[in-house]
Design an enzyme around this catalytic site. Sequence first.
Site, PDB file in Angstrom:
ATOM      1  N   GLY A   1       5.545  -4.336  -7.987  1.00 26.47           N
ATOM      2  CA  GLY A   1       5.776  -3.187  -8.851  1.00 26.47           C
ATOM      3  C   GLY A   1       4.652  -2.845  -9.808  1.00 26.47           C
ATOM      4  O   GLY A   1       4.827  -1.975 -10.671  1.00 26.47           O
TER       5      GLY A   1
ATOM      6  N   LYS B   1      -4.995   1.231   0.844  1.00 27.12           N
ATOM      7  CA  LYS B   1      -5.970   0.143   0.935  1.00 27.12           C
ATOM      8  C   LYS B   1      -6.236  -0.224   2.383  1.00 27.12           C
ATOM      9  O   LYS B   1      -5.323  -0.257   3.213  1.00 27.12           O
ATOM     10  CB  LYS B   1      -5.452  -1.086   0.189  1.00 27.12           C
ATOM     11  CG  LYS B   1      -6.374  -2.305   0.307  1.00 27.12           C
ATOM     12  CD  LYS B   1      -6.066  -3.353  -0.727  1.00 27.12           C
ATOM     13  CE  LYS B   1      -4.754  -4.062  -0.469  1.00 27.12           C
ATOM     14  NZ  LYS B   1      -4.493  -5.087  -1.511  1.00 27.12           N
TER      15      LYS B   1
END
Length: 263
Positions: free
Chosen positions: A48, A158
């Site tokens: 998170g 990513k």
Amino acid sequence: MSGKDDYYNRAKQEGYRARSAYKLQQLDDTAGLLGEGRTVVDLGAAPGGWMQVAAERIGERGTLVGVDRQTIDDLEDPEPTVEYVRGDMTEDSTKDEIREIVGESDGSGGPVDVVISDMAPNMTGQYDLDHARSVHLVRQAFEVATDLLDAGGDFCAKVFDGQDLDDLIADIEPEFEYVREVRPDASRDSSSELYLVAKHRLTGPVREGDIVEATIEDIGEEGDGIAKVENFTVFVSGVEDGETVEVRIDDVKPRYAFAEPVE
């Protein structure tokens, strides 16, 4: 202690769940991903850290959806609307649940402004294999993004550098105005990770280089002809009102394109 390790301590001191929070801060500062009031979907969101940053930056008018196979602990007193979806991002049921949260788009695309992903594969230590697996994850996230993003929306994911990177970028580029590679300062020096930032989702029926027939319906203030291709606006130079001509698309934006007559 190196500056890179310092991010870990900063995260602990400043209440972030992961040092990767600083990567998203830097990506946003560089590429302008998380504007006030935007609707953001974070794929592979556990634990998170990226959600914390996104919540800070989209503010009370924003909507944030975290998606992961794992349970994500609730954020503490977030300003925006925050929802959590536990499931596989590639499953239709998961995407349906996201759509139930964010609603339907008023435009030509999906209901989401930004899709972000900091997902990485389980590392094997074999460079080529880890690279290939990271590319596969980005392709999965890209498929979700193209399904959910509204016209003009952004995608950031990513990936590990390697031999398949150019092909991956080439596959993403036609769906956005441009794609760039960004390496945040918060990434470790030893890491091969980088982030692909794809800006301004294209949802129109034309792409650069296409040749289409266009009927000029009006002349704009700048003197360009205005045509519609499947209700998508195309500005055509050097034409007159009422002409029907073949044109070559020179540049495509999320909500319109520029073209010239084919000679």
